[in-house]
Design an enzyme around this catalytic site. Structure first.
Site, short mmCIF file in Angstrom:
data_model
loop_
_atom_site.label_atom_id
_atom_site.label_comp_id
_atom_site.label_asym_id
_atom_site.label_seq_id
_atom_site.Cartn_x
_atom_site.Cartn_y
_atom_site.Cartn_z
N GLU A 1 10.98 -4.02 11.67
CA GLU A 1 11.06 -3.43 10.35
C GLU A 1 10.99 -1.93 10.56
O GLU A 1 10.02 -1.44 11.14
CB GLU A 1 9.82 -3.88 9.57
CG GLU A 1 10.06 -4.34 8.17
CD GLU A 1 8.75 -4.66 7.47
OE1 GLU A 1 8.24 -3.78 6.77
OE2 GLU A 1 8.23 -5.78 7.65
N ASP B 1 1.38 1.12 0.17
CA ASP B 1 0.86 1.49 1.48
C ASP B 1 -0.50 2.14 1.44
O ASP B 1 -0.78 3.00 0.60
CB ASP B 1 1.86 2.41 2.19
CG ASP B 1 3.08 1.63 2.66
OD1 ASP B 1 2.89 0.62 3.35
OD2 ASP B 1 4.21 2.03 2.31
#
Ligand SMILES: Cc1ncc(COP(=O)(O)O)c(C=O)c1O
Lengths: 285, 393
Positions: free
Chosen positions: A75, A86
């Site tokens: 990824e 995040d």
């Protein structure tokens, strides 16, 4: 082998329309899904590390080192200014990459130019796609040799227009399921997900955790019961032992912050390769 | 409820106002947004919920707030200015209307903890207040820059029992406070209600907050008609950060012939300089660069320091029902002083933007002499006195 038969458990639930799914039944698996299915069929647990594109001058070498160390796919994050899924580690990586003037184009050029050897999925936030336009971004991903896209702020109900363009361009859209996703919703998500199902292992943003959350095993179990698509658990997977524990239920893991923290500490391609190899050994044992 | 399709009715089932709005959030949050949508629809149709909210708005928050006709200011400007006095509510801004409703909703959903983002601190103070009133736990995210320039409001929130968490990421202002609140909510969603402070975020928030602020516009229209013998104002003006006081005000006048004007800070003019994008759960207009990185807004007013705008405003701008202007910091300071000196009212810096546009428009003929102008004075200036003092010295 009939693709329709193979993915039958993930077919739409009668009576619940699947937004963005133009064809009834299931499509032929794309490059990422085919690769992951083949690896799984060969008995492997699946390892998909995450690397922030543009983090350090040597990020492409990091990607290559991760691939060489035994990752099944990778990824690559395209950094965004406001990454709401995040935690601090990937936020910091995004800030550094953006300070180094990383753009979507530069990340895609890096991927396109490199010999990587395993399928690449791009992870980013939907605004960067919306700004370029769904069609143009899908075409650019495809042209760069990217197999799939993961857009954590584009849930099922909003994914239709993007998915249509991605499907047309041959880009697999990986959807996410969360611990809060109920059964009927999970069925619709797995029906529309391509490549694999990203099972979010806990309620929270990316970042390392001390222990495997009970929710990680729970969502993996539920997802496995709902689909034949490879089920990978991500968010919070921090150590080889944790990866191994999760893979007793899931088909594989996505490992982000634990790797990116090492990159932020300057461990470079070598350190990244060492960590991924360690993960690989734990999953193969 | 208003019929879908009319300006400022309900959004479509996907939460869209024209092409704007929607629900672009991580999957973890989707069920909570659906739950809130259902809970709000039920509560809004429930007489006992409405009565309880109306009771709090009256007996606790001090509604209805008055209209004040500004005699000396009007004489000086050559247009007739009437103020809707949200500065006179408990906690000193319109934010209290929204948080009382959301706190009651949180309670109704069985959530005993609320989180909020705040810029100027007014929404944080209001949320802390409502939480104290209903016995809810409260955490407020506030950019580090704003923690400094609004130190007094930080202390107020703490006195009210809230925990204030300074946000150190990004530009360390309102945008980043929203990011951090969203990140926390991804983890705490099962026990916690996110009390968003403006007409922004994922569906149903832009709609829900506008409905909770509708009281500003509906009261103002009634009161204005009483004052003027049944007339409506020619122009209705409100400042726009996310756009909640403007949305609530406009909702009362959208069916009249009044011209609707939203005023943004020049450094955060999402309608003027923004482009369509998807940030903070909504498709709307945002200041962003050519690849889609969100830019940092810049304004003397912490409450308007936001690079986006609520989706319904983007829609009203697109269909031309409202118009959006922007004013610079110097004009704002001028308007702040003018209102203080002519009317004895210290406005918050945010609504001083709305006044600054009126001053400019009266001066350059955009407003014809004698025009009747209603301005929502969304909050009082106490929180800004220290900052204005530094800027003037
Ligand atoms: C007094 C006042 N007015 C306006 C605003 C801006 O918010 P909105 O545009 O949602 O009304 C704020 C925000 O902090 C405020 O404190």
């Amino acid at each position: 082998m009939s693709a329709a038969a193979e993915t039958a458990p993930g077919s739409p639930v009668p009576g619940s329309p699947v937004p963005g799914s133009p064809v009834p039944g299931s499509p032929v698996p794309g490059a990422l899904e085919a690769h992951l299915r083949a690896r799984r069929a060969a008995g492997a647990k699946l390892l998909v590390p995450y690397v922030t594109g543009g983090l350090g001058d040597d990020w492409v070498e990091v990607v290559q080192a991760v691939a060489a160390a035994g990752a099944d796919a990778i990824e690559v994050g395209i950094p965004f200014s406001d990454p709401v899924m995040d935690g601090p580690v990937i936020q910091e990586a995004s800030v550094r990459a953006l300070r180094a003037r990383t753009t979507p184009r530069r990340v895609l050029q890096g991927i396109a130019a490199a010999e990587i050897g395993i399928p690449v999925a791009v992870m980013t936030y939907y605004n960067l796609v919306a700004r370029a336009g769904d069609r143009r971004m899908a075409a650019e991903l495809h042209a760069a040799g990217v197999a799939a896209a993961i857009l954590p702020d584009l849930p099922l109900e909003e994914a239709g227009p993007w998915c249509a363009e991605a499907d047309a361009a041959g880009v697999e859209t990986v959807l996410l399921a969360a611990p809060t996703t109920d059964g009927p919703r999970l069925a619709r998500i797995v029906a529309r997900s391509r490549g694999f199902l990203y099972a979010v292992g806990l309620l929270g943003v990316t970042g390392e955790r001390e222990h495997v959350a009970r929710s990680a095993l729970e969502i993996a179990r539920r997802a496995k019961a709902a689909t034949d698509l490879p089920v990978l658990v991500g968010v919070g997977v921090s150590t080889p032992a944790q990866a191994e524990e999760i893979c007793r239920v899931a088909d594989g893991v996505v490992v982000g912050s634990a790797l990116v923290r090492r990159l932020l500490a300057g461990e470079g391609p070598e350190g990244a390769g060492r960590f991924v190899a360690e993960m690989r050994r734990a999953l193969d044992a | 409820m208003v019929v879908t399709g009319q300006p400022m009715g309900a959004p479509d089932p996907g939460g869209r106002f024209g092409g704007f709005g929607g629900r672009f959030v991580p999957e973890s949050l989707v069920p909570a947004c659906l739950e809130l949508e259902t809970a709000f629809a039920a509560a809004w149709a429930d007489r006992s919920f409405r009565d309880r909210l109306d009771g709090l708005l009256a007996d606790y928050a001090g509604r209805p707030t008055p209209l004040t006709a500004c005699t000396r200011l009007s004489a000086q400007l050559g247009v007739n200015v009437v103020l809707k006095r949200e500065d006179l509510t408990h906690t000193g801004s319109h934010k209290i209307n929204n948080v009382l409703g959301q706190a009651l909703l949180a309670e109704r959903m069985g959530k005993h903890r609320v989180i909020a983002e705040t810029g100027a601190g007014q929404h944080g103070v209001a949320t802390a207040t409502a939480a104290a009133l209903l016995g809810l736990e409260c955490v407020v995210y506030m950019g580090e820059v704003d923690v400094e320039r609004q130190a007094l409001n930080v202390f107020r929130m703490q006195l009210l029992g809230a925990q204030v968490r300074p946000v150190t990421s990004g530009s360390r202002t309102l945008k980043d406070a929203v990011n951090e609140a969203l990140r926390e909510w991804v983890g705490s969603v099962e026990t916690t209600h996110y009390c968003i402070g403006s007409v922004m975020g994922p569906h149903p928030y832009p709609y829900l907050v506008r409905e909770l602020q509708r009281v500003v516009g509906e009261e103002a229209r009634e009161q204005y008609r009483g004052l003027s013998g049944g007339e409506d104002p020619d122009v209705v003006v409100a400042c726009v950060g996310g756009g909640s006081n403007a949305a609530g005000t406009f909702a009362g006048f959208v069916a009249t012939r009044a011209e609707l004007v939203g005023v943004e800070a020049a450094g955060g003019a999402a309608v003027g300089r923004g482009v369509p994008g998807v940030v903070h759960g909504m498709r709307s207009l945002f200041l962003q660069d050519e690849v889609g990185q969100v830019l940092e807004a810049e304004s003397i007013s912490a409450g308007l320091d936001y690079p986006g705008i609520g989706p319904e405003h983007a829609h009203l701008a697109e269909i031309g029902r409202a118009r959006y202007e922007s004013v610079g910091d110097d004009e704002v300071l001028g308007a702040f002083r003018l209102l203080a000196e002519t009317e004895g009212i210290l406005p918050a810096l945010e609504p001083a933007h709305a006044l600054a546009w009126v001053v400019r428009a009266a001066g350059n003929g955009t407003l014809r002499p004698g025009a009747n102008v209603l301005v929502t004075l969304s909050g009082r200036g106490d929180k800004d006195v220290q900052q204005v003092r530094e800027m003037l010295s």
